[in-house]
Design an enzyme around this catalytic site. Structure first.
Site, PDB file in Angstrom:
ATOM      1  N   ASP A 160      55.664  89.608  69.811  1.00 38.55           N
ATOM      2  CA  ASP A 160      55.129  88.390  69.184  1.00 38.55           C
ATOM      3  C   ASP A 160      53.597  88.410  69.179  1.00 38.55           C
ATOM      4  OD1 ASP A 160      56.740  86.350  68.102  1.00 38.55           O
ATOM      5  OD2 ASP A 160      57.461  85.737  70.078  1.00 38.55           O
TER       6      ASP A 160
ATOM      7  N   LYS B 299      66.476  86.501  62.716  1.00 38.08           N
ATOM      8  CA  LYS B 299      65.835  87.657  63.368  1.00 38.08           C
ATOM      9  C   LYS B 299      66.901  88.677  63.759  1.00 38.08           C
ATOM     10  CE  LYS B 299      61.918  84.944  64.993  1.00 38.08           C
ATOM     11  NZ  LYS B 299      61.284  84.152  66.032  1.00 38.08           N
TER      12      LYS B 299
ATOM     13  N   GLN C 176      62.142  82.704  72.093  1.00 36.82           N
ATOM     14  CA  GLN C 176      61.951  81.751  70.999  1.00 36.82           C
ATOM     15  C   GLN C 176      61.298  80.466  71.502  1.00 36.82           C
ATOM     16  OE1 GLN C 176      62.441  82.507  67.821  1.00 36.82           O
ATOM     17  NE2 GLN C 176      61.839  80.497  67.086  1.00 36.82           N
TER      18      GLN C 176
HETATM   19  N1  GUN Z   1      58.883  79.611  67.137  1.00 33.61           N
HETATM   20  C1  GUN Z   1      58.399  79.422  65.886  1.00 33.61           C
HETATM   21  N2  GUN Z   1      57.774  80.537  65.443  1.00 33.61           N
HETATM   22  C2  GUN Z   1      57.879  81.451  66.428  1.00 33.61           C
HETATM   23  C3  GUN Z   1      57.450  82.802  66.562  1.00 33.61           C
HETATM   24  O1  GUN Z   1      56.815  83.401  65.669  1.00 33.61           O
HETATM   25  N3  GUN Z   1      57.762  83.411  67.732  1.00 33.61           N
HETATM   26  C4  GUN Z   1      58.439  82.780  68.722  1.00 33.61           C
HETATM   27  N4  GUN Z   1      58.683  83.464  69.853  1.00 33.61           N
HETATM   28  N5  GUN Z   1      58.845  81.526  68.637  1.00 33.61           N
HETATM   29  C5  GUN Z   1      58.568  80.871  67.490  1.00 33.61           C
END
Ligand code: GUN
Length: 302
Positions: A121, A54, A98
């Site tokens: 998100d 990311k 995350q």
């Molecule tokens: N952990 C696995 N996929 C995601 C996601 O799309 N967003 C976040 N914040 N954590 C994750």
């Protein structure tokens, strides 16, 4: 192989190029760039790898990217204070915590503390509600479902009046994609069925699907005989079924398998996504799109 392959990597590259151009234009005209903070608690290897990807993508697009790593034993109170700090920071337009978080932290409490207007998100209840209402109400569609819809639309698959069957009812994929596909909107207008672990006859529902979206987390769950000839099959499953040595890097990497028996399904479907290289690359892409959108909302140009 009869099915057309829907390559997430190619669609990702197209969308990232579009975002990059928009970021440049906004920087020239308004003197600002999208700001994204990624908060990583602890060192869960899968989370480290997602967050690293990311950050790399955000930086490559010219975003102001802040990487905020916190120790595994951070208290819930301190994490809430950190979120409050970024909620108040005008240079930050997107906050990503995350998941998963360590057990001593209440995930729901943390996600609910994020300013809904910075929740790129799309997990905050306010954004879930906005998505349910649809139309101009929607600010941040959750990233994986948004990526799935982009893949379907950009592949030229007709959604209006289509029978969409979603396998799985998670908050992150199944429920939101079902909701998105039934909206009165372009790239939607479908008749949607959601099936799950308590559904009596999975196969009979899947067989009706013009668009089959599978997010069950069960490797090879969907059998080729469940697929309607010519259907569009979107496989969201990323199941680690073993390890191998990468030919490129010589390092150990996970062997990934989808929820659909790809080799057999590709002979029946009209379109199909591979695993890896299908839905996976789209999630980060849509996170970038949401962060850019957040800045555009702030500037009144969305
Ligand atoms: N952990 C696995 N996929 C995601 C996601 O799309 N967003 C976040 N914040 N954590 C994750």
């Amino acid at each position: 192989m009869t099915a057309k392959l829907i390559k997430g990597t190619e669609i990702r590259d197209q969308i990232l190029k579009e975002i990059e151009e928009e970021v440049k234009k906004i920087k020239e005209e308004h003197g600002v760039v999208p700001g994204l903070v990624t908060i990583l608690v602890g060192e869960n290897p899968a989370s480290v790898s997602y967050v690293t990807a990311k950050i790399k993508t955000a930086k490559g697009l010219g975003f102001n990217e802040i990487q905020d790593n916190q120790p595994e034993d951070i208290s819930e109170e301190d994490l809430l204070a950190l979120i409050d700090k970024y909620n108040k920071d005008d240079s930050i337009h997107g906050i990503l915590v995350q998941l998963p978080l360590p057990k001593h932290i209440d995930e729901k409490k943390i996600l609910n503390a994020i300013d809904p207007d910075k929740d790129v998100d799309g997990f905050h209840p306010v954004n879930v509600g906005r998505l349910m209402i649809g139309g101009s109400e929607v600010k941040f569609p959750p990233c994986t479902p948004a990526g799935i819809q982009e893949m379907i639309v950009r592949s030229g698959v007709e959604t209006s009046g289509a029978e969409v069957v979603v396998v799985g009812r998670s908050n992150i994929v199944g429920k939101p994609i079902a909701n998105m596909m039934l909206q009165k909107a372009e790239g939607a207008n479908a008749t949607v069925t959601v099936v799950h672990t308590r559904t009596k006859d999975l196969a009979s529902h899947c067989k009706r699907a013009d668009i089959l979206i599978v997010a069950a987390g069960v490797p090879g769950l969907v059998k080729p005989e469940w697929i309607k000839p010519g259907a569009c099959v979107i496989d969201v499953g990323v199941n680690r079924v073993g390890e191998k040595i990468s030919e490129k890097t010589g390092k150990k990497i996970a062997i990934l398998k989808g929820d659909v028996d790809f080799d057999a399904a590709k002979e029946i479907a009209g379109w199909i996504t591979p695993v890896p290289g299908g839905v996976g690359p789209m999630t980060i892409t849509m996170l970038m799109k949401n962060t850019l959108k957040s800045l555009k909302f702030k500037l009144g140009i969305a």
